[in-house]
Design a protein around this motif. Structure first.
Motif, PDB file in Angstrom:
ATOM      1  N   GLU A 130      24.750 -27.688   3.155  1.00 56.89           N
ATOM      2  CA  GLU A 130      25.398 -27.329   4.419  1.00 56.89           C
ATOM      3  C   GLU A 130      24.381 -27.090   5.529  1.00 56.89           C
ATOM      4  O   GLU A 130      24.642 -27.375   6.688  1.00 56.89           O
ATOM      5  N   ASN A 131      23.218 -26.557   5.168  1.00 56.00           N
ATOM      6  CA  ASN A 131      22.181 -26.289   6.164  1.00 56.00           C
ATOM      7  C   ASN A 131      21.317 -27.530   6.438  1.00 56.00           C
ATOM      8  O   ASN A 131      20.346 -27.448   7.175  1.00 56.00           O
ATOM      9  N   GLY A 132      21.664 -28.648   5.823  1.00 57.37           N
ATOM     10  CA  GLY A 132      20.924 -29.893   6.021  1.00 57.37           C
ATOM     11  C   GLY A 132      19.739 -30.054   5.092  1.00 57.37           C
ATOM     12  O   GLY A 132      19.093 -31.099   5.084  1.00 57.37           O
ATOM     13  N   GLN A 133      19.450 -29.034   4.303  1.00 57.05           N
ATOM     14  CA  GLN A 133      18.321 -29.074   3.386  1.00 57.05           C
ATOM     15  C   GLN A 133      18.624 -29.992   2.211  1.00 57.05           C
ATOM     16  O   GLN A 133      19.691 -29.927   1.613  1.00 57.05           O
ATOM     17  N   ILE A 134      17.664 -30.847   1.870  1.00 56.71           N
ATOM     18  CA  ILE A 134      17.826 -31.751   0.731  1.00 56.71           C
ATOM     19  C   ILE A 134      17.483 -31.004  -0.544  1.00 56.71           C
ATOM     20  O   ILE A 134      16.500 -30.269  -0.611  1.00 56.71           O
ATOM     21  N   GLN A 135      18.332 -31.210  -1.559  1.00 58.57           N
ATOM     22  CA  GLN A 135      18.098 -30.651  -2.880  1.00 58.57           C
ATOM     23  C   GLN A 135      18.433 -31.707  -3.924  1.00 58.57           C
ATOM     24  O   GLN A 135      19.177 -32.648  -3.663  1.00 58.57           O
TER      25      GLN A 135
END
Length: 156
Positions: A130-135
């Protein structure tokens, strides 16, 4: 010295440069930097989604805590490792870097001091939170596990 928080890496291979998404390139550099550092168990687990899956041979971990635990056990067996990406392939659409196959080489150094070098591949699935961080939601290592059992030749 490289900074894991920023994903800086001395192993800046061409493999990551063929990917179209700069955030994915940054993530992969960060991933392999952290993967090579034994003290970064928490950071390694944080690279995965909450329900992420990590598979290495017959070992499977689901969820960040289980992944961290498995990683600690692996580091007990091999105290030093150095992974290099050689090639990356995206699955399907050329503009979609969320499912990848990565080919690489690694050097493993054992407690006794001997080293083994081998090839590996990884099937990787990435998600943008949701925060745009890739995981990473899925990571499966494919390798010849006999490489780890090889001992150095004894002098006669």
């Amino acid at each position: 010295m490289p900074n894991a928080a920023h994903g800086e890496d001395t192993h800046d291979t061409q493999a990551a440069h063929v990917l179209s998404d700069k955030d994915v390139r940054h993530f992969l550099r960060k991933y392999y930097y952290i993967a090579n550092e034994p003290a970064l168990d928490k950071e390694y687990g944080d690279l995965f989604t909450e329900d992420g899956v990590f598979i290495m041979g017959n070992k499977k971990a689901t969820g960040r805590e289980a992944i961290r635990s498995l990683r600690k056990k692996v580091w007990e067996e091999v105290p030093n490792r150095d992974h290099d990406m050689v090639k990356t392939f995206s699955h399907g659409n050329h503009d979609d870097d969320t499912e990848l196959m990565i080919l690489g080489t690694a050097t493993w150094t054992y407690h006794e001091g001997h080293k083994n070098i081998g090839d590996w591949a990884a099937h990787v699935k990435l998600e943008r939170g949701e925060n745009g961080q890739i995981q990473c939601s899925f990571y499966q290592i494919i390798m010849d596990h006999n490489v780890h059992s090889r001992k150095p030749a004894k002098d006669k």
